[in-house]
Design an enzyme around this catalytic site. Structure first.
Site, PDB file in Angstrom:
ATOM      1  N   SER A   1       0.761  -1.025  -0.019  1.00 46.08           N
ATOM      2  CA  SER A   1       0.040   0.121  -0.061  1.00 46.08           C
ATOM      3  C   SER A   1       1.016   1.063   0.029  1.00 46.08           C
ATOM      4  O   SER A   1       2.054   1.051   0.217  1.00 46.08           O
ATOM      5  CB  SER A   1      -0.645   0.058   1.190  1.00 46.08           C
ATOM      6  OG  SER A   1      -1.553   1.321   1.515  1.00 46.08           O
TER       7      SER A   1
ATOM      8  N   TYR B   1      -2.657  -1.594  10.328  1.00 44.33           N
ATOM      9  CA  TYR B   1      -2.461  -1.574   8.745  1.00 44.33           C
ATOM     10  C   TYR B   1      -1.295  -1.040   8.417  1.00 44.33           C
ATOM     11  O   TYR B   1      -0.758  -1.753   7.529  1.00 44.33           O
ATOM     12  CB  TYR B   1      -3.631  -0.882   8.365  1.00 44.33           C
ATOM     13  CG  TYR B   1      -3.841  -1.010   6.794  1.00 44.33           C
ATOM     14  CD1 TYR B   1      -4.395  -2.014   6.247  1.00 44.33           C
ATOM     15  CD2 TYR B   1      -3.167   0.094   5.972  1.00 44.33           C
ATOM     16  CE1 TYR B   1      -4.428  -2.113   4.903  1.00 44.33           C
ATOM     17  CE2 TYR B   1      -3.583  -0.194   4.696  1.00 44.33           C
ATOM     18  CZ  TYR B   1      -3.880  -1.120   3.878  1.00 44.33           C
ATOM     19  OH  TYR B   1      -4.084  -1.092   2.529  1.00 44.33           O
TER      20      TYR B   1
END
Length: 260
Positions: free
Chosen positions: A142, A155
Site C-alpha cells: 500500500s 494496517y
C-alpha cells in the site's frame, strides 16, 4: 499471451483487486487458483473467468491466517497442475481506530491476515519454486508501506512489514531464481475502502465527502481513485517480467499521492 502455461495462486481474489488480477491473468493464458475465505464466491468467480478464457480458474477456500489451509491450498495447486509460477498475497481487511482504542484482538487479526498470511504463502510456495528454479512472489502492499496515516496503526505496521519480508526473501530466494516484489496502491474504490469512509468521517468529525476529497484523494495530483485495473496491470508486469533483474522492489500506483 504473456502468462501462457503459468500457474498462479491469488489470495483474497473473490472480489476487488484480487479478482481484477485473476481476470487479467486468465486473459493472458494463466491457470489461476482463486483462494478466498468465501469459498462460494471464489468458485463463482472462477466459473466466470474460465468461461471468458483463454486461461482458466478454480476457486478454493483459504483462510490465509491458517497455516494448515494455506499449506493445503498450495499443495493442492501443485498436485493438480504440477507447478507454481506466481503467488500473490493479496488478502486483507481494514480496521480503523485510534491506537488507544485499538483492541489487541483487532491488532492481532490485522497482522495475522496481512503479514502472517504473506509469510505463510511464501513459506508454502517457495519449495516448489526452488525446484523449478523460477517463481514470482508478489505482495499487496500500500502507499501505507511508505508512509503513515492516523487511525491505521495495525494496517501501516503490517504494510511496512511486507516491505521487509519482500526484501529479505529476495536475498534468500534470488540464487534459486525466485523474485519478490511489492505493489503499493493508493486508495482503490473497493468495499474495503468504502467501509472506511463513514468510519473515518465519524472518527475525524468530518463529512464523508471531506473524507474522500481531503483525506483519501487530497494529496493526489488529480483527485482520482486508483482502479483495480491499474493494479492488475502492475501485477501482470511483475509476473511477466522476463528476468530476475526486477526483485526486492516496490511500485506505487497512487495518482501521485506518494512519489519516490
Amino acid at each position: 499471451m504473456k502468462l501462457e502455461n503459468r500457474v498462479a495462486v491469488v489470495t483474497g481474489a473473490a472480489g476487488g483487486i484480487g479478482l481484477a488480477i485473476a481476470r487479467r491473468y486468465v486473459a493472458e493464458g494463466a491457470t489461476v487458483v482463486i483462494a478466498d475465505l468465501k469459498a462460494e464466491a471464489a468458485q463463482a468467480a472462477a466459473r466466470e473467468l474460465s468461461a471468458q478464457g483463454p486461461g482458466k480458474a478454480i476457486g478454493i477456500a483459504m483462510d490465509v491466517a491458517s497455516e494448515e489451509q494455506v499449506n493445503d491450498g498450495i499443495a493442492r495447486t501443485i498436485k493438480d497442475y504440477g507447478r507454481l509460477d506466481i503467488a500473490i498475497s493479496n488478502a486483507g481487511i481494514q480496521i480503523v481506530n485510534a491506537v488507544e482504542n485499538f483492541s489487541f484482538a483487532d491488532w492481532k487479526r490485522m497482522l495475522a491476515i496481512h503479514l502472517d498470511g504473506a509469510f505463510l504463502i511464501t513459506k508454502a510456495a517457495i519449495p516448489q519454486m526452488y525446484k523449478q528454479n523460477a517463481g514470482s512472489l508478489i505482495y499487496m502492499g500500500s502507499v501505507h508501506s511508505k508512509l503513515a496515516s492516523p487511525l491505521k496503526s495495525a494496517y501501516v505496521t503490517a504494510k511496512h512489514g511486507l516491505m521487509g519480508l519482500a526484501r529479505t526473501i529476495a536475498k534468500e530466494a534470488g540464487p534459486h531464481g525466485v523474485r519478490t516484489n511489492v505493489i503499493c496502491p493508493g486508495f482503490v474504490r473497493t468495499p474495503l475502502v468504502d467501509k472506511q469512509i463513514p468510519e473515518q468521517a465519524k472518527a475525524l468529525g468530518i463529512s464523508e465527502e471531506q473524507v474522500i476529497k481531503k483525506v483519501m484523494l487530497g494529496d493526489t495530483v488529480d483527485g482520482e481513485f486508483t482502479t483495480v485495473e491499474d493494479i492488475a496491470e502492475l501485477a501482470l508486469f511483475f509476473a511477466a517480467f522476463p528476468s530476475n533483474a526486477l526483485t526486492g522492489q516496490s511500485v506505487v500506483a497512487s495518482h501521485g499521492w506518494f512519489m519516490n
